[in-house]
Write a protein that holds these residues in place. Structure first.
Motif, mmCIF file in Angstrom:
data_model
loop_
_atom_site.group_PDB
_atom_site.id
_atom_site.type_symbol
_atom_site.label_atom_id
_atom_site.label_comp_id
_atom_site.label_asym_id
_atom_site.label_seq_id
_atom_site.Cartn_x
_atom_site.Cartn_y
_atom_site.Cartn_z
ATOM 1 N N ALA A 18 0.834 -1.209 0.000
ATOM 2 C CA ALA A 18 0.000 0.000 0.000
ATOM 3 C C ALA A 18 0.866 1.255 0.000
ATOM 4 O O ALA A 18 2.051 1.208 0.346
ATOM 5 N N ASP A 19 0.269 2.366 -0.390
ATOM 6 C CA ASP A 19 0.963 3.664 -0.418
ATOM 7 C C ASP A 19 2.311 3.521 -1.117
ATOM 8 O O ASP A 19 3.326 4.033 -0.652
ATOM 9 N N ASN A 20 2.284 2.841 -2.247
ATOM 10 C CA ASN A 20 3.506 2.601 -3.021
ATOM 11 C C ASN A 20 3.234 3.032 -4.461
ATOM 12 O O ASN A 20 2.700 2.255 -5.262
ATOM 13 N N PRO A 21 3.561 4.286 -4.806
ATOM 14 C CA PRO A 21 3.223 4.803 -6.140
ATOM 15 C C PRO A 21 3.752 3.930 -7.278
ATOM 16 O O PRO A 21 3.065 3.759 -8.287
ATOM 17 N N GLY A 166 -3.081 -1.105 -1.339
ATOM 18 C CA GLY A 166 -2.365 -2.105 -2.117
ATOM 19 C C GLY A 166 -3.229 -2.622 -3.253
ATOM 20 O O GLY A 166 -4.440 -2.765 -3.106
ATOM 21 N N PRO A 167 -2.632 -2.886 -4.416
ATOM 22 C CA PRO A 167 -3.417 -3.373 -5.554
ATOM 23 C C PRO A 167 -4.171 -4.654 -5.216
ATOM 24 O O PRO A 167 -3.633 -5.550 -4.560
ATOM 25 N N GLU A 248 7.978 -0.177 5.343
ATOM 26 C CA GLU A 248 6.900 -1.148 5.560
ATOM 27 C C GLU A 248 5.565 -0.450 5.790
ATOM 28 O O GLU A 248 4.509 -1.101 5.794
ATOM 29 N N ILE A 249 5.613 0.849 5.973
ATOM 30 C CA ILE A 249 4.414 1.675 5.970
ATOM 31 C C ILE A 249 4.807 2.981 5.301
ATOM 32 O O ILE A 249 5.943 3.450 5.440
ATOM 33 N N GLY A 250 3.894 3.547 4.541
ATOM 34 C CA GLY A 250 4.208 4.752 3.786
ATOM 35 C C GLY A 250 3.909 6.015 4.564
ATOM 36 O O GLY A 250 2.966 6.063 5.364
#
Length: 475
Positions: A18-21, A166-167, A248-250
């Motif tokens: 998640a929160d991963n452009p 996350g996708p 591990e967290i954005g």
């Protein structure tokens, strides 16, 4: 199907879904994805605790990817060579990665980009490690900031962008990328020796654990954060520095979750004081961005005094006193407790970090770089920018630093932030002490039954000596 070439995703300090452009955009391409982690010389040079913690992060991330049908490919060697070889072997359509901002990473990434584009392979980088990239925030004169408050004023109301989940689906590549490395063969925890098992009991590993910790913090301790965050004997802080360090967290996920508390969008039952607590917490997230902003604009911040006038200061080098500081044997209870916390857990309370740094650089007149190096070896939340800034801030040599004559008195600090002695008792006599002795190297020859050490120097004497050295330097 293997007839479609993969899109290679190169992961570093962004080990999350998640929160991963980068990952969000990659999922939308429809391309089969080949996630890769490269153990390059720069990564291998991490300190003992950081290397161990990286290994644990890779285990958790591999499992998260596997649940989506992807296998994390592990490779070892110079990043440019490894990635070119992998791109050639797979016929990759492109190679993407999340940006980092320290000078070695910038140079490495630029070389990788040039190398791959020279082969006709798309090379694309993404933001993700920070709320705002260092080159995207400028003063009115067009340069970088040097003082935190105006920097914070510039970003506090700025939208950092969405924190996309996350996708739901990811398409893995089922071709053969060639023989990969085994994580166990890297022996990332080898230098930790017997300390690894102790530190593991205190670690917060993986994206799910980080998100749970964020939720628990924002629905409880955040309400008292402004008043209690400096208390050594309270669990008042978020504990998110470790998963943040490894991605591990954005940061955007944290930002938006805290903003929702401030704006009253929290779940029913959240304490009414949470809005001010969340605001104070967000300021700390801004300090993290500020540290990376400074390191980007002053790449030598971790090795050189920010202020050149400090180059002539008579810092002491390594010594028996510095070694006693490392081992938690200074004779100052709160300093020794904090140094034991560091060695047994891989982390240290932020107030304790300031106390031990002040004691080393001022009472012991020891070069701040020696302390920074020890933290680099012992911290599981090692962040090169934040630690360089914080050490120079305490020492007085950095930008926007505390003045050198601000010398923390360990005894008064303990009385204020550990008034009942619970923190000191835990690490000097309680369960924490047991953990420390279980983790400490046998070569230290520590005896739990030995009497407390005699103070290395009287606090008044150490303060007077430090001020004399500072005044002499001004003359």
């Amino acid at each position: 199907m293997t007839d479609m070439p993969p899109l290679i995703l190169w992961f570093r300090r962004d080990l999350r879904l998640a929160d991963n452009p980068m990952l969000a955009e990659a999922a939308q391409t429809g391309c089969p994805l080949l996630p890769v982690f490269v153990l390059d010389p720069e990564t291998e040079s991490l300190g003992a605790a950081a290397r161990w913690r990286l290994g644990e992060a890779l285990v958790a991330f591999s499992q998260a990817l596997a649940a989506k049908g992807l296998r994390l490919h592990l490779a070892r060697g110079a990043a440019g060579e490894v990635l070119e070889r992998l791109a050639r072997a797979t016929g990759a359509s492109g190679l993407w990665w999340g940006r980092l901002y320290d000078a070695p990473a910038v140079a490495r990434d630029s070389a990788v980009k040039a190398r791959l584009r020279g082969l006709g392979i798309e090379a694309k980088s993404f933001p993700g490690h920070l709320l705002h990239e260092p080159f995207g925030i400028q003063t009115s004169g067009g340069g970088g900031y040097r003082v935190f408050t105006p920097f914070w004023n510039a970003i506090r109301a700025r939208d950092p962008g969405p924190a996309r989940p996350g996708p739901a689906r990811l398409r893995g590549w089922d071709g053969d990328p060639g023989a990969g490395e085994r994580l166990a063969d890297w022996r990332l925890g080898q230098a930790m020796r017997r300390g690894a098992a102790v530190v593991a009991r205190h670690a917060l590993i993986g994206e799910t654990a980080a998100r749970d910790r964020l939720h628990d913090f924002l629905h409880g301790p955040v309400a008292d954060y402004p008043a209690r965050r400096d208390r050594l004997d309270r669990r008042a802080c978020s504990g998110l520095s470790e998963p943040l360090a490894w991605g591990e967290i954005g940061p955007r996920e944290i930002w938006h979750a805290a903003r929702s508390v401030m704006e009253g969008a929290q779940d029913p039952g959240v304490d009414s004081g949470s809005d001010s607590g969340a605001a104070a917490f967000l300021r700390q997230l801004g300090w993290r961005d500020f540290a990376w902003h400074l390191l980007y604009h002053f790449p030598q911040m971790g090795a050189r005094n920010w202020r050149a006038e400090w180059d002539a200061f008579p810092w002491r080098g390594d010594s028996a006193e510095a070694e006693a500081w490392r081992r938690g044997r200074t004779g100052e209870p709160v300093v020794d407790a904090a140094m034991r916390e560091l060695y047994a857990t891989g982390r240290m309370h932020n107030r304790a970090r300031m106390i031990v740094a002040s004691y080393l650089t001022k009472h012991l007149l020891t070069d701040w770089r020696l302390g920074l190096d020890w933290f680099a070896d012992c911290l599981t939340d090692w962040d090169p920018a934040a630690n360089a800034l914080n050490w120079q801030w305490v020492a007085g040599s950095g930008p926007d630093a505390a003045p050198f004559f601000r010398i923390f008195n360990p005894q008064s600090q303990a009385q204020k932030f550990d008034p009942e002695g619970r923190y000191r008792d835990h690490w000097l006599k309680g369960v924490g002490a047991d953990d420390f002795y279980a983790a400490a190297p046998l070569r230290w020859r520590l005896d739990p039954a030995a009497p407390p050490p005699v103070p290395l120097i009287g606090l008044a004497e150490g303060r007077a000596r430090a001020l004399a050295a500072w005044n002499a330097g001004k003359a």
